[in-house]
Structure formats: C-alpha cells, structure tokens
Design an enzyme around this catalytic site. Structure first.
Site, short mmCIF file in Angstrom:
data_model
loop_
_atom_site.label_atom_id
_atom_site.label_comp_id
_atom_site.label_asym_id
_atom_site.label_seq_id
_atom_site.Cartn_x
_atom_site.Cartn_y
_atom_site.Cartn_z
CG HIS A 27 -1.50 6.91 -1.07
ND1 HIS A 27 -2.82 7.06 -1.40
CD2 HIS A 27 -1.50 6.18 0.08
CE1 HIS A 27 -3.59 6.46 -0.49
NE2 HIS A 27 -2.79 5.92 0.43
CB SER B 123 -19.44 11.97 -0.04
OG SER B 123 -18.99 13.31 0.05
CG HIS C 112 -7.48 4.22 2.93
ND1 HIS C 112 -7.62 4.73 1.66
CD2 HIS C 112 -6.15 4.24 3.20
CE1 HIS C 112 -6.43 5.06 1.19
NE2 HIS C 112 -5.51 4.77 2.09
CD GLU D 54 -8.08 6.46 -3.07
OE1 GLU D 54 -7.76 5.78 -2.10
OE2 GLU D 54 -7.66 7.62 -3.24
CG ASP E 172 -0.62 5.16 4.04
OD1 ASP E 172 -1.09 5.30 2.91
OD2 ASP E 172 -1.30 5.23 5.07
CD GLU F 45 -6.14 6.04 8.06
OE1 GLU F 45 -6.96 6.21 7.13
OE2 GLU F 45 -4.98 6.49 8.04
CG HIS G 296 -1.88 1.12 1.31
ND1 HIS G 296 -3.20 1.02 0.93
CD2 HIS G 296 -1.73 2.41 1.74
CE1 HIS G 296 -3.81 2.18 1.12
NE2 HIS G 296 -2.94 3.05 1.61
CG HIS H 178 -10.35 7.46 0.11
ND1 HIS H 178 -10.92 8.08 1.19
CD2 HIS H 178 -9.02 7.57 0.30
CE1 HIS H 178 -9.96 8.55 1.99
NE2 HIS H 178 -8.80 8.25 1.45
O1 MCF Z 1 -3.69 5.96 4.09
C1 MCF Z 1 -3.54 7.34 4.32
C2 MCF Z 1 -4.55 7.80 5.30
N1 MCF Z 1 -5.91 7.48 4.93
C3 MCF Z 1 -6.52 7.94 3.79
N2 MCF Z 1 -6.00 8.40 2.70
C4 MCF Z 1 -4.73 8.55 2.34
C5 MCF Z 1 -3.60 8.12 3.03
N3 MCF Z 1 -2.54 8.55 2.40
C6 MCF Z 1 -2.93 9.20 1.34
N4 MCF Z 1 -4.27 9.22 1.26
C7 MCF Z 1 -4.95 9.91 0.17
C8 MCF Z 1 -6.17 9.29 -0.41
O2 MCF Z 1 -5.87 8.37 -1.41
O3 MCF Z 1 -5.34 11.16 0.67
C9 MCF Z 1 -6.55 11.57 0.13
C10 MCF Z 1 -6.92 10.49 -0.90
O4 MCF Z 1 -6.50 10.86 -2.17
C11 MCF Z 1 -7.40 11.67 1.34
S1 MCF Z 1 -8.96 12.29 1.23
C12 MCF Z 1 -8.83 14.02 1.00
FE FE Z 2 -3.28 5.03 2.33
#
Ligand code: MCF
Ligand code: FE
Length: 445
Positions: free
Chosen positions: A99, A180, A241, A176, A349, A244, A97, A214
C-alpha cells in the site's frame, strides 16, 4: 569488477554474472551465466505498445536467450555486453502486495492485535494520508533499490496513481473497494468506477489496472458483486485481504467478537451481521484467473484446498503478520497446506503494518520465521515467492530468466558464492541493494 565492452548502438544486449539464478521450479543456477535481451529505444517501445489496442504481454522487451556467458557472446557477437564478476543476476523481484498510500506512517498505529491496529487506523487515518507525495516517492525508490521490478499496488484512494504510472516500475494497480453501509453502495461504486477508469487511462505494456476487494468484513456483498463484474469485463487480476485475524474468522463463522463491537459500537449498526460465510466469500472468485488472497493466516485445511483447486495465490507478508496478528502463515511446506502446492507470493504490505517496504528485509524476516524448515530449501522457496510465484499471481510473464519472458532483471554485487546448494541462502543474507535493475529492457538502476 565490471567489464563493459562494445558500446555500439545495438538493440540486443548481454548481461552476465558470476552466478545466474534462473528462478525456475528447479531453482537452476548457472555459473558464469548470462541473458541476452532486446533493449528497445524509447520511441520504438511506445510505438509497440500503441500498435495493438490490447496492451498485452506481447508488448515490450523480451529475453532472447539464457545460458553460459561465453556461449552467448559467441552466438551474439554484436550485442552490447556487461559482466559482473562478483555479482548475482536474477529476475527482478516482485512485491505482490504493498500500500504506497500509507507510506507516511511510522509510529501512528498500534500493533500486537488486529483489533487495536484497526481502531488506530480509523482514528489516525486522515493524518497519515495527508501530504503523501514525498513518502510515496520514497517507497517507490525503496522498491528500485531493492531490485523490485514488479509491484502489486493496493490503492484505496487513487492518490498514488500518477507517481506509480511515472515510476518505471512494472505495476499491477489494484483499485480497492471498501464499504459496508448498504444505503451508500451506489455512491461508493461510483467513486470506485471513477478511480478504476482513471487507472485504465494509464494502461500500458508495464501498467495493468486491476481490482481489489478490501476484505470480507469491510465490504458489502452487493458492492463486491458490482466490483467483480468490472474485474471480469477487464479480465483483471483480483486481490483481497482474507482471514488475516482470528477476529475475522470468528466474525465470519459466528457473527461475534471484535467485529460485532466494531460495527455495533464504533459504527452504531443495529444488530450487525457478517456479509458472507467463509465459503461464500471464496465462491465469488470461482472462474477468475488471477486471484491473490493476502494473509490467510487463519484459513483451515479445507479452505486452503478450495484456494488450491481454484488456482488462487496466497500472498504472505510476514512482518505485517507478526505485528498485527502475532503469527506467520502456517503450513508453509512448499506453499500452503501440507500436501498442497499452493502458489505463495511475497509482499511487504504497506508502512501501515511494517517498519519499511524493503522486500530484501522481508525475505530475511521470512527466513527467520520458520526455524523448523530446512534452511536451504526455505531460502529457495522465499526467492521463488519473490520472483516467479509473484509474477504468475499477477498475470505477468516475468520472474523467470527464460526465453520470451519479459526482460526484467536485477544484479546484486555479492562476494563470489563458493558454496553451491546454498546460493539462495547466501543471497538472502547478503543482498543489500541492486547494482543494476532492468525493467522491460530499460535500465532503471
Ligand atoms: O494488509 C494490511 C492489514 N489489513 C488490511 N488493510 C490494510 C493493510 N495495510 C493497509 N491496509 C489499508 C486498507 O487498504 O488500511 C485500510 C484500507 O485502506 C484499512 S480499513 C480502515
Ligand atoms: Fe494489505
């Protein structure tokens, strides 16, 4: 010292080392061991991938044999070979996982509480996501240096598609879905489908298009339904996710807390309500084969039980969890709840919630996060999470040094390990960079 002999053009190769970590269930270690694998010339590899219309696991370079090095040399006398006297050979690592698109971030986001983090992401996201080309390349380079051969890449926008498909890494690419507002679901789904189709154009023996929801708080349930239909059509892995933060659990259980204010105040939604119950979110995945639920810090025993019964994987990202939610995945004992054997994979992450995307550093952090677990056992679990558990979760036949598995391997130079029973621990403490990385039979490092 590396002994390198017999350089004739040959598609069979032997790679050996002082210690070979098979990374099977028993965590077998072979002294002076090796692996025979097929190393296809590029043209042949392309042809093989193109031969069949489905780019499945049968394509690409495979492991032919695993065992003691001298025996392999006798059995395959014409194979090209290399041996590392002070090295550990193991399956290349799996970062389940990550990004890549958030690789620009260093100091823009707030840590210590998930709500504060999310507010800072909303405020600073546009800055962090601009001019990402260089930082995405650096994050890819970090994977290779860390001996990572397979990544589960969560892509929110598709900005990392070209770089990842040209990286030589084996990639499961999760487009992804997030959003909403019910009045824009058609537009959001249209954009999602475009990104998914663009990723499908890159499908190959080492690149698998996949789908990510997401999270339960950020995704309308109808949009999720459309997206999961696409995943089913493609028989693609699915990531989300999940649970969390304590805020997320409160929102899903009682519609109150941080997320109530998030929707009511930040997004001016009148009378906001969650889109799912916890069980309802999980029900969407029943019958799907490769489901990866990331974080799950606030899952109850019965929710973990449901995940286990449906063969889902939990991906844990320890440093991200500490920074955003001040805790680590509880009940780690052999994965998940105390009496369960849930598959646990490891991820870094993104740099959005971590200082770097080094999987070796993540493994070291995890080692220090569970002071009440037996150290040698924990070290083996961490290595299994970072190899075959991750590969299994992603539906890829890598992560174990075994006949017919993908020829995905790494060598790390480490002074000879003399303490048997603590090999995994010594590796985690001392592995700093891969000396050799082989993905699909091809040398990348
Ligand atoms: O895993 C972590 C924390 N949880 C959620 N989202 C993200 C994380 N790291 C990056 N993200 C990204 C997600 O894919 O942040 C954005 C999304 O694009 C969060 S929502 C504004
Ligand atoms: Fe993440």
């Amino acid at each position: 010292m590396v002994r390198n002999q017999n350089t004739s053009q040959n598609t069979q190769k032997i790679i050996g080392a002082n210690r070979v970590f098979v990374c099977d269930e028993a965590f077998s270690v072979i002294k002076n061991g090796g692996v025979v694998y097929e190393s296809m010339p590029k043209e042949q590899m392309a042809q093989r991938a193109g031969d069949s219309m489905d780019f499945t696991e049968s394509n690409g370079s495979k492991i032919l044999a695993v065992g003691e090095y001298e025996n392999l040399v006798r059995a395959y006398p014409h194979a090209n070979r290399e041996f590392y006297d002070d090295g550990v050979l193991l399956p290349s690592l799996v970062n389940a996982h990550i990004h890549f698109e958030f690789s620009n971030n260093t100091t823009s986001f707030m840590y210590g509480d998930f709500g504060r983090w999310l507010d800072s992401v909303i405020a600073k996201r546009d800055d962090v996501l601009s001019n990402i080309t260089k930082s995405v390349q650096e994050a890819i380079a970090t994977q290779l240096v860390n001996g990572v051969g397979l990544v589960g890449a969560i892509s929110s926008y598709g900005y990392d598609l070209e770089a990842l498909s040209n990286s030589g890494l084996r990639v499961v690419y999760f487009s992804e879905a997030m959003g909403s507002n019910p009045s824009v679901i058609d537009a959001l789904f249209g954009d999602f489908k475009t990104r998914l189709e663009q990723s499908e154009a890159h499908k190959s023996a080492i690149f698998t298009p996949a789908v990510a929801l997401h999270s339960p708080y950020s995704l309308h349930n109808i949009y999720a339904k459309y997206v999961l239909q696409e995943a089913k059509k493609l028989k693609a892995p699915v990531s989300a996710h999940f649970l969390e933060s304590a805020h997320e659990r409160e929102w899903l259980l009682s519609g109150s807390g941080y997320f109530y204010d998030f929707f009511a105040k930040t997004f001016a939604v009148p009378n906001p309500k969650p889109f799912y119950s916890i069980e309802g979110f999980l029900e969407q995945f029943i019958g799907l084969e490769n489901v990866l639920l990331t974080h799950c810090l606030f899952a109850s025993e019965s929710e973990l039980q449901t995940m286990f019964q449906n063969s889902h994987t939990i991906v844990t990202c320890p440093r991200s969890n500490r920074l955003l939610n001040n805790t680590y995945l509880p009940h780690l004992q052999m994965g998940g709840a105390k009496n369960l054997m849930l598959n646990i994979a490891l991820g870094t992450d993104g740099k959005s919630s971590n200082a770097d995307v080094s999987l070796l550093e993540e493994m070291r952090a995890m080692l220090f996060a569970y002071p009440h677990t037996d150290l040698s056992t924990l070290a083996q679990q961490i290595l299994q999470s970072a190899t075959h558990n991750g590969a299994r979760a992603l539906g890829v036949k890598s992560g174990i040094l075994q006949k017919d598995y993908n020829a995905d391997m790494a060598v790390f130079k480490i002074p000879k390990i003399t303490q048997s029973a603590q090999e995994a621990l010594q590796f985690i403490l001392h592995a700093k960079k891969a000396t050799r990385l082989i993905i699909n039979g091809k040398k990348l490092v």
